[in-house]
Design a protein around this motif. Structure first.
Motif, PDB file in Angstrom:
ATOM      1  N   ALA A 212      45.545  39.309  49.588  1.00 57.17           N
ATOM      2  CA  ALA A 212      45.938  40.475  48.980  1.00 57.17           C
ATOM      3  C   ALA A 212      46.246  40.337  47.452  1.00 57.17           C
ATOM      4  N   ALA A 213      46.960  39.357  46.989  1.00 57.89           N
ATOM      5  CA  ALA A 213      47.123  39.370  45.613  1.00 57.89           C
ATOM      6  C   ALA A 213      45.962  39.085  44.677  1.00 57.89           C
ATOM      7  N   GLU A 214      45.249  38.055  45.267  1.00 61.73           N
ATOM      8  CA  GLU A 214      44.087  37.797  44.665  1.00 61.73           C
ATOM      9  C   GLU A 214      42.874  39.083  44.174  1.00 61.73           C
ATOM     10  N   ILE A 215      42.759  39.894  45.157  1.00 64.24           N
ATOM     11  CA  ILE A 215      41.778  40.928  45.062  1.00 64.24           C
ATOM     12  C   ILE A 215      42.261  41.885  44.129  1.00 64.24           C
ATOM     13  N   THR A 216      43.420  41.964  43.559  1.00 57.80           N
ATOM     14  CA  THR A 216      43.956  42.808  42.492  1.00 57.80           C
ATOM     15  C   THR A 216      43.711  42.170  41.134  1.00 57.80           C
ATOM     16  N   THR A 217      43.109  41.179  41.022  1.00 60.16           N
ATOM     17  CA  THR A 217      42.945  40.478  39.643  1.00 60.16           C
ATOM     18  C   THR A 217      41.213  40.465  39.467  1.00 60.16           C
ATOM     19  N   PRO A 218      40.795  40.631  37.962  1.00 56.78           N
ATOM     20  CA  PRO A 218      39.424  40.627  37.820  1.00 56.78           C
ATOM     21  C   PRO A 218      38.443  39.412  38.463  1.00 56.78           C
TER      22      PRO A 218
ATOM     23  N   LEU B 228      41.231  49.576  41.385  1.00 57.86           N
ATOM     24  CA  LEU B 228      41.619  50.346  42.275  1.00 57.86           C
ATOM     25  C   LEU B 228      42.760  49.722  43.234  1.00 57.86           C
ATOM     26  N   LEU B 229      42.300  48.510  43.722  1.00 59.21           N
ATOM     27  CA  LEU B 229      43.189  47.735  44.576  1.00 59.21           C
ATOM     28  C   LEU B 229      44.630  47.456  43.759  1.00 59.21           C
ATOM     29  N   LEU B 230      44.698  47.194  42.768  1.00 54.07           N
ATOM     30  CA  LEU B 230      45.933  46.924  41.849  1.00 54.07           C
ATOM     31  C   LEU B 230      46.902  48.341  42.285  1.00 54.07           C
ATOM     32  N   LYS B 231      45.990  49.278  41.825  1.00 50.79           N
ATOM     33  CA  LYS B 231      46.766  50.959  42.137  1.00 50.79           C
ATOM     34  C   LYS B 231      47.383  51.006  43.603  1.00 50.79           C
TER      35      LYS B 231
ATOM     36  N   MET C 260      33.745  18.611  67.082  1.00 51.03           N
ATOM     37  CA  MET C 260      33.945  18.092  65.625  1.00 51.03           C
ATOM     38  C   MET C 260      35.303  18.158  65.173  1.00 51.03           C
ATOM     39  N   PHE C 261      36.016  19.413  65.576  1.00 50.60           N
ATOM     40  CA  PHE C 261      37.454  19.504  65.097  1.00 50.60           C
ATOM     41  C   PHE C 261      38.197  18.521  65.934  1.00 50.60           C
ATOM     42  N   ALA C 262      37.805  18.289  67.068  1.00 52.72           N
ATOM     43  CA  ALA C 262      38.674  17.349  67.823  1.00 52.72           C
ATOM     44  C   ALA C 262      38.473  15.792  67.362  1.00 52.72           C
ATOM     45  N   GLY C 263      37.124  15.572  67.121  1.00 55.17           N
ATOM     46  CA  GLY C 263      36.920  13.980  66.571  1.00 55.17           C
ATOM     47  C   GLY C 263      37.142  13.714  65.277  1.00 55.17           C
ATOM     48  N   SER C 264      37.375  14.834  64.250  1.00 57.52           N
ATOM     49  CA  SER C 264      37.228  14.419  62.820  1.00 57.52           C
ATOM     50  C   SER C 264      38.642  14.102  62.541  1.00 57.52           C
ATOM     51  N   ASP C 265      38.832  13.473  61.429  1.00 54.97           N
ATOM     52  CA  ASP C 265      40.003  13.134  60.962  1.00 54.97           C
ATOM     53  C   ASP C 265      40.252  14.221  59.800  1.00 54.97           C
ATOM     54  N   PHE C 266      39.417  14.764  58.958  1.00 50.84           N
ATOM     55  CA  PHE C 266      39.366  15.549  57.979  1.00 50.84           C
ATOM     56  C   PHE C 266      38.643  16.688  57.898  1.00 50.84           C
ATOM     57  N   LEU C 267      38.895  17.947  57.714  1.00 52.22           N
ATOM     58  CA  LEU C 267      37.906  19.105  57.583  1.00 52.22           C
ATOM     59  C   LEU C 267      37.812  19.482  56.181  1.00 52.22           C
ATOM     60  N   LEU C 268      36.548  19.474  55.655  1.00 53.23           N
ATOM     61  CA  LEU C 268      36.253  20.001  54.083  1.00 53.23           C
ATOM     62  C   LEU C 268      36.295  21.320  54.144  1.00 53.23           C
ATOM     63  N   MET C 269      37.160  22.015  53.193  1.00 51.84           N
ATOM     64  CA  MET C 269      37.041  23.638  53.135  1.00 51.84           C
ATOM     65  C   MET C 269      37.120  23.855  51.685  1.00 51.84           C
ATOM     66  N   PRO C 270      36.268  23.479  50.950  1.00 52.30           N
ATOM     67  CA  PRO C 270      36.256  23.831  49.356  1.00 52.30           C
ATOM     68  C   PRO C 270      35.568  25.057  49.015  1.00 52.30           C
ATOM     69  N   SER C 271      36.125  25.991  49.759  1.00 52.62           N
ATOM     70  CA  SER C 271      35.657  27.444  49.475  1.00 52.62           C
ATOM     71  C   SER C 271      36.251  27.984  48.078  1.00 52.62           C
ATOM     72  N   ARG C 272      35.174  28.603  47.350  1.00 53.38           N
ATOM     73  CA  ARG C 272      35.553  29.217  46.071  1.00 53.38           C
ATOM     74  C   ARG C 272      36.565  30.388  46.045  1.00 53.38           C
ATOM     75  N   PHE C 273      36.291  31.196  47.355  1.00 45.93           N
ATOM     76  CA  PHE C 273      37.508  32.083  47.758  1.00 45.93           C
ATOM     77  C   PHE C 273      37.485  32.345  49.316  1.00 45.93           C
ATOM     78  N   GLU C 274      38.484  32.540  50.157  1.00 48.33           N
ATOM     79  CA  GLU C 274      38.474  32.420  51.560  1.00 48.33           C
ATOM     80  C   GLU C 274      39.609  33.700  51.923  1.00 48.33           C
TER      81      GLU C 274
ATOM     82  N   GLY D 222      43.701  32.573  52.332  1.00 44.39           N
ATOM     83  CA  GLY D 222      44.413  32.175  53.610  1.00 44.39           C
ATOM     84  C   GLY D 222      44.301  30.719  53.720  1.00 44.39           C
ATOM     85  N   LEU D 223      43.596  30.042  52.924  1.00 45.02           N
ATOM     86  CA  LEU D 223      43.856  28.443  52.804  1.00 45.02           C
ATOM     87  C   LEU D 223      45.216  28.089  52.481  1.00 45.02           C
ATOM     88  N   ALA D 224      45.503  28.873  51.297  1.00 44.03           N
ATOM     89  CA  ALA D 224      46.826  28.409  50.733  1.00 44.03           C
ATOM     90  C   ALA D 224      48.007  28.750  51.491  1.00 44.03           C
ATOM     91  N   ASP D 225      47.781  30.022  52.477  1.00 44.09           N
ATOM     92  CA  ASP D 225      48.801  30.604  53.330  1.00 44.09           C
ATOM     93  C   ASP D 225      49.062  29.658  54.397  1.00 44.09           C
TER      94      ASP D 225
END
Length: 498
Positions: free
Chosen positions: A249-255, A264-267, A391-405, A428-431
């Protein structure tokens, strides 16, 4: 469905006294909400919106009378639910009239279906034909959905039920708020932005065919860089906006992440009309679901699933960490960064399994990666829900290098299954990921940033006590829908009071 016929004239709701026996009465005091969506995992799904559209209305039922409106896609009509005719909806411009049907899912959720076979009863996805191209009449198809929602909100729908609020989702439903405004309706509408990058832009010449007033084509209306934008209409005319995490919600108010709509979103944000509400996940996303209790052994459970996943993907049995990618293979998801980082994983004794589909170039990049690292990297182009769960159950780590999410669901699934997400600190990754406690976050979305976080993961893996502690913390995270549903219920009341 060819025999589906009704009174050709719309019927306005005049009161509750004449309800037929087939219409379930709304419990006294419950707000009536029409949840409008272009996909729902009960029937058809292309992304996270489908899962949210199935889960959130159900989570809201304790406080609201929530019903869903969805187009009558072939996948909807083929389900074994009886669809009862309730209304005939008028057209507008080139938007054809259509019938409105009503069905009830086995668990009691009421779903309204737009019966317009010429628009929806096709092979392909809700948005794309079988060749992967946008349907050429997507403007008409989703204007029909928005118009139907506005009709229902103003009394031309099910004669026994009229919503107090519309809950719209992404650009395919966004014109509903415009149609309400253009007819002078005061029914409040809430628009949830699941992904701002998809905006529903069409040629300005489509104003007339879509029944949009000419004076709405302006900076304070539907105009967006010389185009007609469905999403811009929703942002402009909806009573309140939500998005699927506070950080987004904060990110989308930035260029940087505002996709040209940041002003408009900042407004809207400064007006108090933009709220971030993180999504939830179903309670079934836990290894305890169905049994286990206090005797559950996470390490043994994960080891068993890891061996299964390695076998399924043709990997060698190994004692090093197993990394997973479960994602659409597109630029937004940072898949190119993960391809670069795979060499680091293999060089340090790790393995990687990948499932997903998307950009043909990234699909080929994954195939090439598997060929280069036979026995250490396994790739399946496509998606199977049960395989992803394993895969969620068997993996030790999940990679999510999304540029935005905007929100993301996979990182929540992973944590509940003891797979520690390695993710870009965004949206949402940060949250939902606690850095160093339930996963690992990195700053700039670069291959170098991802590699540094992966090395942090290796450091945790070799310390069995730390790994066990992080797994327990991740698996104890609460991501249920109750809190999110409560916040949406508050938003409905706030929008009505505005």
């Amino acid at each position: 469905m060819s025999c589906f016929t009704l009174n050709p004239h719309p019927v306005a709701v005049t009161g509750q006294g004449g309800l037929s026996a087939r219409v379930a009465a709304t419990p006294r005091g419950k707000r009536k909400v029409l949840f409008v969506t272009s996909e729902m995992s009960d029937f058809v799904q292309t992304g996270g919106l489908g899962e949210v559209s199935a889960a959130l209305p159900r989570a809201l039922r304790s406080t609201c009378d929530v019903r869903v409106l969805i187009p009558g896609y072939r996948q909807v009509l083929e389900r074994q639910h009886a669809i009862e005719p309730v209304a005939h909806l008028p057209g507008r411009g080139e938007i054809p009239p259509c019938d409105l049907g009503r069905m009830t899912t086995p668990d009691g959720l009421v779903v309204y279906v737009l019966m317009a076979p010429r628009l929806y009863n096709r092979d392909g996805t809700p948005y794309l034909d079988i060749r992967g191209n946008d349907w050429v009449d997507n403007d008409i198809r989703f204007a029909r959905l928005g118009l139907a929602a506005a009709d229902m909100a103003t009394g031309f729908g099910d004669p026994g039920w009229q919503p107090d609020n519309l809950h719209l989702n992404d650009w395919p439903t966004s014109l509903a708020s415009g149609y309400l405004a253009w007819r002078g309706s005061s029914v409040p509408s809430i628009l949830t932005i699941h992904n701002l990058a998809y905006q529903g832009s069409f040629d300005a010449a489509r104003l007339g065919p879509l029944g949009i007033p000419q004076d709405a084509y302006c900076i304070d209306g539907v105009e967006f860089y010389g185009k007609l934008s469905f999403l811009k209409a929703g942002l402009q005319y909806s009573s309140h906006l939500t998005t699927v995490s506070s950080t987004y919600a904060a990110e989308i108010t930035t260029p940087e992440l505002g996709c040209g709509l940041d002003g408009l979103l900042l407004k809207r944000s400064r007006e108090g009309r933009l709220t971030g509400i993180v999504n939830g996940i179903e309670d079934t996303w836990t290894p305890h679901h169905g049994g286990g209790g206090d005797t559950f052994d996470a390490a043994r459970w994960k080891s068993r699933h890891a061996d299964y996943v390695r076998g399924t993907f043709g990997l060698q049995l190994a004692h090093g960490p197993l990394f997973a990618i479960i994602s659409r293979l597109v630029h937004q998801k940072g898949v190119d960064l993960a391809i670069e980082a795979a060499d680091t994983i293999v060089a340090h004794g790790g393995q990687l399994v990948v499932t997903g589909e998307g950009d043909p170039r990234l699909e080929q990049g994954m195939r090439d990666l598997a060929l280069r690292h036979r026995g250490a990297v396994g790739v399946r182009i496509g998606f199977d829900r049960n395989e992803a769960r394993a895969m969620f159950a068997g993996s030790d780590f999940l990679l999510m290098p999304s540029r935005f999410e905007p929100c993301g669901l996979s990182q929540m699934y992973a944590q509940k299954f003891g797979s520690l997400p390695i993710a870009h600190r965004t949206g949402g990754l940060a949250d939902t990921i606690s850095d160093g406690q339930t996963g690992f976050l990195f700053g700039a979305p670069t291959a170098g940033g991802l590699n540094t976080a992966i090395k942090r993961g290796f450091e945790a893996f070799v310390s069995s006590s730390r790994l066990a502690l992080m797994r327990r913390a991740a698996m104890s995270m609460s991501f249920g829908w109750d809190h999110s549903a409560s916040r949406y219920a508050d938003t409905y009341r706030m929008a009505e009071a505005a």
